[in-house]
Design a protein around this motif. Structure first.
Motif, PDB file in Angstrom:
ATOM      1  N   PRO A   1       0.884  -1.080  -0.009  1.00  0.00           N
ATOM      2  CA  PRO A   1       0.152  -0.017  -0.079  1.00  0.00           C
ATOM      3  C   PRO A   1       0.861   1.360  -0.098  1.00  0.00           C
ATOM      4  O   PRO A   1       0.421   2.312  -0.477  1.00  0.00           O
ATOM      5  CB  PRO A   1      -0.725  -0.200   1.438  1.00  0.00           C
ATOM      6  N   THR A   2       1.966   1.198   0.675  1.00  0.00           N
ATOM      7  CA  THR A   2       2.639   2.535   0.612  1.00  0.00           C
ATOM      8  C   THR A   2       3.347   2.827  -0.764  1.00  0.00           C
ATOM      9  O   THR A   2       3.748   3.884  -1.059  1.00  0.00           O
ATOM     10  CB  THR A   2       3.878   2.323   1.609  1.00  0.00           C
ATOM     11  N   SER A   3       3.349   1.939  -1.584  1.00  0.00           N
ATOM     12  CA  SER A   3       3.864   2.157  -2.958  1.00  0.00           C
ATOM     13  C   SER A   3       2.718   2.809  -3.741  1.00  0.00           C
ATOM     14  O   SER A   3       3.091   3.397  -4.802  1.00  0.00           O
ATOM     15  CB  SER A   3       4.642   0.924  -3.679  1.00  0.00           C
ATOM     16  N   GLY A   4       1.381   2.465  -3.441  1.00  0.00           N
ATOM     17  CA  GLY A   4       0.400   3.140  -4.216  1.00  0.00           C
ATOM     18  C   GLY A   4      -0.234   4.070  -3.491  1.00  0.00           C
ATOM     19  O   GLY A   4      -1.389   4.543  -3.805  1.00  0.00           O
ATOM     20  N   VAL A   5       0.486   4.924  -2.709  1.00  0.00           N
ATOM     21  CA  VAL A   5      -0.041   6.128  -1.980  1.00  0.00           C
ATOM     22  C   VAL A   5      -0.672   7.138  -2.838  1.00  0.00           C
ATOM     23  O   VAL A   5       0.036   7.463  -3.815  1.00  0.00           O
ATOM     24  CB  VAL A   5       0.994   6.310  -0.838  1.00  0.00           C
ATOM     25  N   TYR A   6      -1.734   7.927  -2.435  1.00  0.00           N
ATOM     26  CA  TYR A   6      -1.828   8.932  -3.044  1.00  0.00           C
ATOM     27  C   TYR A   6      -2.431   9.932  -1.939  1.00  0.00           C
ATOM     28  O   TYR A   6      -2.877   9.535  -0.845  1.00  0.00           O
ATOM     29  CB  TYR A   6      -3.060   8.875  -4.191  1.00  0.00           C
ATOM     30  N   LYS A   7      -2.157  11.192  -2.125  1.00  0.00           N
ATOM     31  CA  LYS A   7      -2.460  12.054  -1.023  1.00  0.00           C
ATOM     32  C   LYS A   7      -3.316  13.469  -1.438  1.00  0.00           C
ATOM     33  O   LYS A   7      -3.617  13.473  -2.608  1.00  0.00           O
ATOM     34  CB  LYS A   7      -1.115  12.695  -0.533  1.00  0.00           C
ATOM     35  N   LYS A   8      -3.642  14.040  -0.415  1.00  0.00           N
ATOM     36  CA  LYS A   8      -4.742  15.055  -0.498  1.00  0.00           C
ATOM     37  C   LYS A   8      -4.426  16.134   0.566  1.00  0.00           C
ATOM     38  O   LYS A   8      -4.282  15.919   1.659  1.00  0.00           O
ATOM     39  CB  LYS A   8      -6.020  14.809  -0.512  1.00  0.00           C
TER      40      LYS A   8
ATOM     41  N   THR B   1      -1.727  17.163   5.089  1.00  0.00           N
ATOM     42  CA  THR B   1      -1.870  16.350   4.036  1.00  0.00           C
ATOM     43  C   THR B   1      -2.582  14.821   4.628  1.00  0.00           C
ATOM     44  O   THR B   1      -1.986  14.379   5.688  1.00  0.00           O
ATOM     45  CB  THR B   1      -0.596  15.933   3.249  1.00  0.00           C
ATOM     46  N   LEU B   2      -3.423  14.460   3.994  1.00  0.00           N
ATOM     47  CA  LEU B   2      -3.941  13.202   4.032  1.00  0.00           C
ATOM     48  C   LEU B   2      -3.274  12.206   3.265  1.00  0.00           C
ATOM     49  O   LEU B   2      -3.262  12.581   2.059  1.00  0.00           O
ATOM     50  CB  LEU B   2      -5.629  13.029   4.080  1.00  0.00           C
ATOM     51  N   TYR B   3      -3.024  10.925   3.635  1.00  0.00           N
ATOM     52  CA  TYR B   3      -2.456   9.850   2.985  1.00  0.00           C
ATOM     53  C   TYR B   3      -3.176   8.826   2.760  1.00  0.00           C
ATOM     54  O   TYR B   3      -3.790   8.417   3.660  1.00  0.00           O
ATOM     55  CB  TYR B   3      -1.062   9.570   3.417  1.00  0.00           C
ATOM     56  N   PHE B   4      -3.637   8.385   1.553  1.00  0.00           N
ATOM     57  CA  PHE B   4      -4.697   7.115   1.179  1.00  0.00           C
ATOM     58  C   PHE B   4      -3.568   5.894   0.865  1.00  0.00           C
ATOM     59  O   PHE B   4      -2.969   6.082  -0.215  1.00  0.00           O
ATOM     60  CB  PHE B   4      -5.580   7.498   0.264  1.00  0.00           C
ATOM     61  N   TYR B   5      -3.785   4.902   1.258  1.00  0.00           N
ATOM     62  CA  TYR B   5      -2.961   3.586   1.130  1.00  0.00           C
ATOM     63  C   TYR B   5      -3.778   2.518   0.631  1.00  0.00           C
ATOM     64  O   TYR B   5      -4.703   1.867   1.487  1.00  0.00           O
ATOM     65  CB  TYR B   5      -2.061   2.894   2.253  1.00  0.00           C
ATOM     66  N   PRO B   6      -3.979   2.315  -0.527  1.00  0.00           N
ATOM     67  CA  PRO B   6      -5.198   1.230  -0.991  1.00  0.00           C
ATOM     68  C   PRO B   6      -4.513  -0.321  -0.845  1.00  0.00           C
ATOM     69  O   PRO B   6      -3.294  -0.433  -1.209  1.00  0.00           O
ATOM     70  CB  PRO B   6      -5.209   1.535  -2.392  1.00  0.00           C
ATOM     71  N   GLY B   7      -5.241  -1.095  -0.225  1.00  0.00           N
ATOM     72  CA  GLY B   7      -4.744  -2.335  -0.007  1.00  0.00           C
ATOM     73  C   GLY B   7      -5.761  -3.288  -1.007  1.00  0.00           C
ATOM     74  O   GLY B   7      -7.007  -3.242  -1.197  1.00  0.00           O
ATOM     75  N   MET B   8      -5.034  -3.900  -1.733  1.00  0.00           N
ATOM     76  CA  MET B   8      -5.538  -4.851  -2.940  1.00  0.00           C
ATOM     77  C   MET B   8      -5.173  -6.373  -2.506  1.00  0.00           C
ATOM     78  O   MET B   8      -4.094  -6.751  -1.826  1.00  0.00           O
ATOM     79  CB  MET B   8      -4.715  -4.418  -4.218  1.00  0.00           C
ATOM     80  N   GLN B   9      -6.133  -7.137  -2.761  1.00  0.00           N
ATOM     81  CA  GLN B   9      -5.979  -8.610  -2.944  1.00  0.00           C
ATOM     82  C   GLN B   9      -6.346  -9.086  -4.386  1.00  0.00           C
ATOM     83  O   GLN B   9      -7.298  -8.860  -5.041  1.00  0.00           O
ATOM     84  CB  GLN B   9      -7.017  -9.116  -2.092  1.00  0.00           C
ATOM     85  N   GLY B  10      -4.913  -9.336  -5.337  1.00  0.00           N
ATOM     86  CA  GLY B  10      -5.115  -9.342  -6.500  1.00  0.00           C
ATOM     87  C   GLY B  10      -5.754  -8.174  -7.405  1.00  0.00           C
ATOM     88  O   GLY B  10      -4.867  -6.981  -6.963  1.00  0.00           O
ATOM     89  N   ASP B  11      -6.564  -8.069  -7.973  1.00  0.00           N
ATOM     90  CA  ASP B  11      -7.017  -6.676  -8.650  1.00  0.00           C
ATOM     91  C   ASP B  11      -8.184  -5.941  -7.817  1.00  0.00           C
ATOM     92  O   ASP B  11      -8.657  -4.999  -8.458  1.00  0.00           O
ATOM     93  CB  ASP B  11      -7.462  -6.915  -9.948  1.00  0.00           C
ATOM     94  N   LYS B  12      -8.472  -6.817  -6.824  1.00  0.00           N
ATOM     95  CA  LYS B  12      -9.693  -6.154  -5.963  1.00  0.00           C
ATOM     96  C   LYS B  12      -9.242  -5.382  -4.760  1.00  0.00           C
ATOM     97  O   LYS B  12      -8.428  -5.766  -3.964  1.00  0.00           O
ATOM     98  CB  LYS B  12     -10.564  -7.206  -5.333  1.00  0.00           C
ATOM     99  N   LEU B  13      -9.863  -4.172  -4.579  1.00  0.00           N
ATOM    100  CA  LEU B  13      -9.600  -3.261  -3.261  1.00  0.00           C
ATOM    101  C   LEU B  13     -10.294  -3.849  -2.108  1.00  0.00           C
ATOM    102  O   LEU B  13     -11.554  -4.071  -2.256  1.00  0.00           O
ATOM    103  CB  LEU B  13     -10.244  -2.057  -3.726  1.00  0.00           C
TER     104      LEU B  13
END
Length: 193
Positions: free
Chosen positions: A60-67, A73-85
């Motif tokens: 998730p830290t490599s796919g982080v996006y921020k606002k 700043t808020l940081y968003f870390y998406p957790g994926m299982q395969g292609d599914k969030l």
């Protein structure tokens, strides 16, 4: 041994040498500890992400996006299982704490339900406001499984659904503010993707 006479020049030279040595020592220690401190902070963040969202197989830290919001700043870390969030961890903050800034990690399921929360940093009063941490009390468990669309992120004293920490209403309000900030921004980003 001959004793030197005290003069302004001798005192300034001695002060300069001592200051130079002290600053060089501090600079050297900083350089030696900078990377281990950064690694420890990253590990703490990764542990918080693992704690607040369901099991994932990505980084998730490599796919982080921020606002940027409210001067921070808020940081968003998406957790994926395969292609599914499977969930998104949001590093959020509030400046309304009794002792100032509080940083927490809030894990949201794709529908906006809170999976879990973890405290990252705070300066709240030991024995009172620090009960927001799971190792100090189970107060934060009341957020698990709640969807802020129907669960009002305010303390009961303010008309919300959150039981405040006893004798720490300010800290409880601040915690709710941070979770609310995370939810509102997560939903706005989620809806725009």
């Amino acid at each position: 041994m001959v004793k030197k006479e005290s003069s302004l020049k001798n005192m300034l030279i001695a002060l300069f040498v001592i200051t130079l040595f002290a600053s060089a020592s501090l600079g050297g220690i900083y350089e030696l500890t900078k990377e281990p401190i950064a690694a420890a902070k990253l590990e703490k963040k990764n542990n918080a992400i693992r704690q607040v969202i369901p099991e994932f197989d990505n980084s998730p830290t490599s796919g982080v996006y921020k606002k940027a919001i409210d001067g921070d700043t808020l940081y968003f870390y998406p957790g994926m299982q395969g292609d599914k969030l499977v969930g998104t961890a949001v590093e959020t903050f509030t400046n309304l704490g009794f002792a100032g800034e509080i940083k927490i990690m809030v894990g949201f399921l794709p529908d906006g339900t809170i999976n879990d929360v973890a405290v990252l940093e705070h300066g709240e009063t030991p024995g009172l406001g620090d009960k927001m941490e799971k190792k100090k009390s189970d107060w934060s468990i009341q957020f698990q499984g709640q969807n802020p669309a129907s669960f009002r992120l305010l303390v009961k004293k303010d008309g919300g659904d959150v039981d405040a920490i006893t004798a720490s209403t300010i800290s409880s309000r601040a915690f709710c503010d941070a979770v609310s900030r995370a939810y509102k921004n997560y939903m706005s980003i989620k809806d725009n993707k």
